[in-house]
Design an enzyme around this catalytic site. Structure first.
Site, PDB file in Angstrom:
ATOM      1  N   HIS A  11       0.908  -1.252  -0.112  1.00  0.00           N
ATOM      2  CA  HIS A  11       0.088   0.095  -0.058  1.00  0.00           C
ATOM      3  C   HIS A  11       0.789   1.193   0.058  1.00  0.00           C
ATOM      4  CE1 HIS A  11       0.882   0.423   4.318  1.00  0.00           C
ATOM      5  NE2 HIS A  11       0.638  -1.048   4.315  1.00  0.00           N
ATOM      6  N   HIS A 128      13.225   0.399   4.599  1.00  0.00           N
ATOM      7  CA  HIS A 128      12.602   0.976   5.735  1.00  0.00           C
ATOM      8  C   HIS A 128      13.411   1.784   6.614  1.00  0.00           C
ATOM      9  CE1 HIS A 128       8.177   1.055   5.866  1.00  0.00           C
ATOM     10  NE2 HIS A 128       7.961  -0.308   5.868  1.00  0.00           N
ATOM     11  N   GLY A 178       2.431  -4.920  13.804  1.00  0.00           N
ATOM     12  CA  GLY A 178       1.752  -4.071  12.780  1.00  0.00           C
ATOM     13  C   GLY A 178       0.421  -4.827  12.574  1.00  0.00           C
ATOM     14  N   GLY A 286       5.336   1.257   9.702  1.00  0.00           N
ATOM     15  CA  GLY A 286       4.074   1.658  10.049  1.00  0.00           C
ATOM     16  C   GLY A 286       3.800   1.970  11.693  1.00  0.00           C
ATOM     17  N   ARG A 423     -11.460  12.458  17.348  1.00  0.00           N
ATOM     18  CA  ARG A 423     -10.123  12.837  17.010  1.00  0.00           C
ATOM     19  C   ARG A 423      -9.717  14.198  17.305  1.00  0.00           C
ATOM     20  NH1 ARG A 423     -10.381  10.589  11.409  1.00  0.00           N
ATOM     21  NH2 ARG A 423      -8.560  11.805  11.237  1.00  0.00           N
ATOM     22  N   SER A 504      -4.596  18.372   8.633  1.00  0.00           N
ATOM     23  CA  SER A 504      -4.277  18.430   7.142  1.00  0.00           C
ATOM     24  C   SER A 504      -5.562  19.025   6.295  1.00  0.00           C
ATOM     25  CB  SER A 504      -4.287  16.626   6.746  1.00  0.00           C
ATOM     26  OG  SER A 504      -5.171  16.027   7.155  1.00  0.00           O
TER      27      SER A 504
END
Length: 556
Positions: A11, A128, A178, A286, A423, A504
């Site tokens: 992804h 990574h 993860g 991640g 949030r 954002s």
């Protein structure tokens, strides 16, 4: 040396270009395709390449595909094993591996002039690690990578010295922190491989009462590895359906998993320090986007400095693959000095977009002061400046800004963006003022740590204080971000507050705004009072007043 990096298999497809010892460009395909995360991480999408991002990176450098010295692909299918032998329930993974093996030919076909033999497979976790260890400001550091999965592992612990990586430990699948966090995300009714940050936010509303049960399933093994597999989520709480109201049980499960994750990470960090004795730690993968855990590592871990790759998820492996090949060929690139590695537009180009859109705009003497004045009046501002950010955080280039002193602005912004009410939104603050207001790792330019808000400030900036008294801050260096710094200074002059809300510039389910068309579409569809696009200001009231007059004139 000119090297293109590609991430494509799972992804967040992305491309990055390293040339002549510097990072030239890096961008995620989602910013071009307008598909969140670029694609879903399923085998049937593994063939999709970040072609628009790659083409833009080459255009930015003035290169053709044939002029590249190498292309790094952030996965090595030669290291993979059949999914069933690794304890994974992924019956179509063989299709994914087929696509990976053929990637050099797909890339050569998509980028005419590129020879397939120039494509080099870079192991996923090595990519990574390079994105952190070779991009960090510390030339030699320990490095820790944790994500869902790579070829056959979910973790890498090592050390960079002189640009070379020494791998000290890797945890084989199916053990994966993860994947466990992804499973929890789905159990709590969110989209896995996408909404894990929502679980982290929800955790602040709960108590870790399931921690003893989770420790039995998730714990370090004392040798640099860990156990994390097959947690019986349904035995702990009922699953939550998407869109259903969350309960205290759901929040408590999130809090328990978050606490268990943090404990386990601290064990891994202490083991790594014992093996390396390094003063600095670089994080990627991640899991490194979990800013609450990062803060515990910084506060309670043994390393003096902790640096996290801003694009710590899979998108960052495009940069890591390019950095790895550059270092291996004796031409390491300079460390990152900012995440603004994406597209940008000149003043003339922005004016052209506004003229074609036929909307009224102005060019004030100082856009920073104009924005500060609007924010002081409690307006919401869409801020579109410079090159877009690489990674998931808005860092003062594609942002929504608001007044932090109005508690109602949290709910207001979540409604504007169509987000869940639990949030939080984040504060941006001048670097030299942060120590007065926030306690935690400073500076924090990439919004990858949480900080305790000093009690005397919590009532002054309530919009950015999470339910647990913390905030995920961005510190602003005037030398690096002079326009943002001037806006903050002007806002403080008007309000006495050196902090502005920064979230954002997008709405729920959509990627962050990237080009001027995206900015204008977002401005037109969301109740934003002012769009600051380059040096130009577009005011909502004037746009819609002008639209109404035009409609009336056309009708007559």
């Amino acid at each position: 040396m000119r090297i293109l990096g590609i991430n494509a298999l799972f992804h967040d497809p992305a491309a990055a270009l390293v040339a002549d010892g510097r990072i030239v460009a890096a961008a995620e395909e989602e910013r071009f395709s307008r598909r969140k995360h670029g694609k879903r991480p399923v085998p049937f999408a593994a063939w999709e390449l970040p072609l628009r991002a790659a083409a833009w990176c080459l255009e930015r450098a003035g290169l053709s595909p044939g002029e590249l010295d190498a292309v790094g692909y952030s996965y090595d299918p030669a290291l993979a094993r059949p999914a069933e032998t690794m304890g994974l329930d992924d019956p179509w993974d063989s299709l994914r591996q087929t696509y990976a093996r053929e990637a050099p030919y797909f890339l050569a076909d998509a980028l005419p002039g590129l020879a397939p033999e120039k494509v080099r497979f870079v192991p996923h976790h090595v990519a990574h690690a390079a994105s952190a260890g070779l991009a960090a400001p510390h030339p030699d550091s320990a490095v820790l990578v944790l994500d869902g999965r790579g070829e056959c592992a979910s973790h890498l612990a090592g050390r960079y010295s002189g640009g070379a990586l020494e791998v000290l430990r890797a945890q084989e699948l199916p053990q994966s922190l993860g994947l466990v966090y992804e499973e929890l995300t789905a159990h709590l009714g969110f989209l896995r491989s996408s909404d894990e940050y929502k679980v982290m936010a929800l955790a602040a509303y709960g108590k870790p009462r399931f921690l003893p049960e989770l420790r039995e399933r998730m714990h370090a093994t004392g040798d640099g590895g860990f156990q994390a597999h097959a947690v019986p989520w349904a035995a702990l709480t009922e699953p939550r359906a998407p869109g259903q109201e969350w309960t205290q049980d759901h929040a408590d499960l999130a809090a328990s998993t978050q606490a268990c994750l943090e404990e386990l990470l601290l064990d891994l960090v202490r083991w790594l320090y014992g093996r390396t004795g390094a003063q600095a730690l670089a994080l990627a993968g991640g899991v490194a986007l979990n800013c609450v855990a990062n803060s515990r590592i910084a506060a309670e871990g043994p390393f003096r400095k902790v640096w996290v790759q801003p694009a710590a998820g899979d998108a960052g492996t495009a940069l890591g693959a390019a950095l790895h090949l550059a270092a291996a060929r004796g031409e390491p690139a300079a460390p990152m000095d900012g995440a603004d590695l994406g597209r940008g537009w000149s003043e003339e180009e922005l004016r052209g977009w506004l003229e074609r859109a036929r909307i009224p705009y102005e060019r004030p003497a100082d856009i920073a002061a104009t924005v500060a004045a609007e924010l002081a009046r409690d307006g919401i501002v869409a801020w579109f400046q410079g090159r877009s950010e690489y990674g998931p955080r808005a860092l003062g280039h594609r942002s929504l800004l608001a007044h932090p002193g109005r508690a109602a602005n949290l709910e207001r912004l979540n409604q504007v963006k169509g987000r869940e009410e639990f949030r939080p939104v984040a504060p941006m603050v001048l670097a030299d003022r942060a120590v007065e207001i926030f306690e935690g790792p400073l500076p924090s330019p990439y919004m990858l740590f949480v900080h305790d808000v000093v009690r005397s400030w919590q009532e002054r900036i309530p919009a950015v204080v999470h339910v647990d008294g913390t905030a995920r801050i961005q510190t602003v260096d005037p030398a690096r971000e002079p326009l943002v710094a001037r806006m903050l200074t002007e806002f403080e002059r008007r309000t006495g507050l050196p902090v502005v809300v920064n979230t954002s510039l997008n709405t729920a389910g959509r990627p962050m705004v990237d080009d001027p068309r995206d900015a204008l579409e977002c401005f037109g569809s969301a109740p934003v009072d002012l769009l600051a696009i380059g040096p130009f200001a577009v005011r909502r009231g004037r746009v819609f007043a002008a639209g109404g007059r035009a409609a009336a004139e056309e009708a007559t």
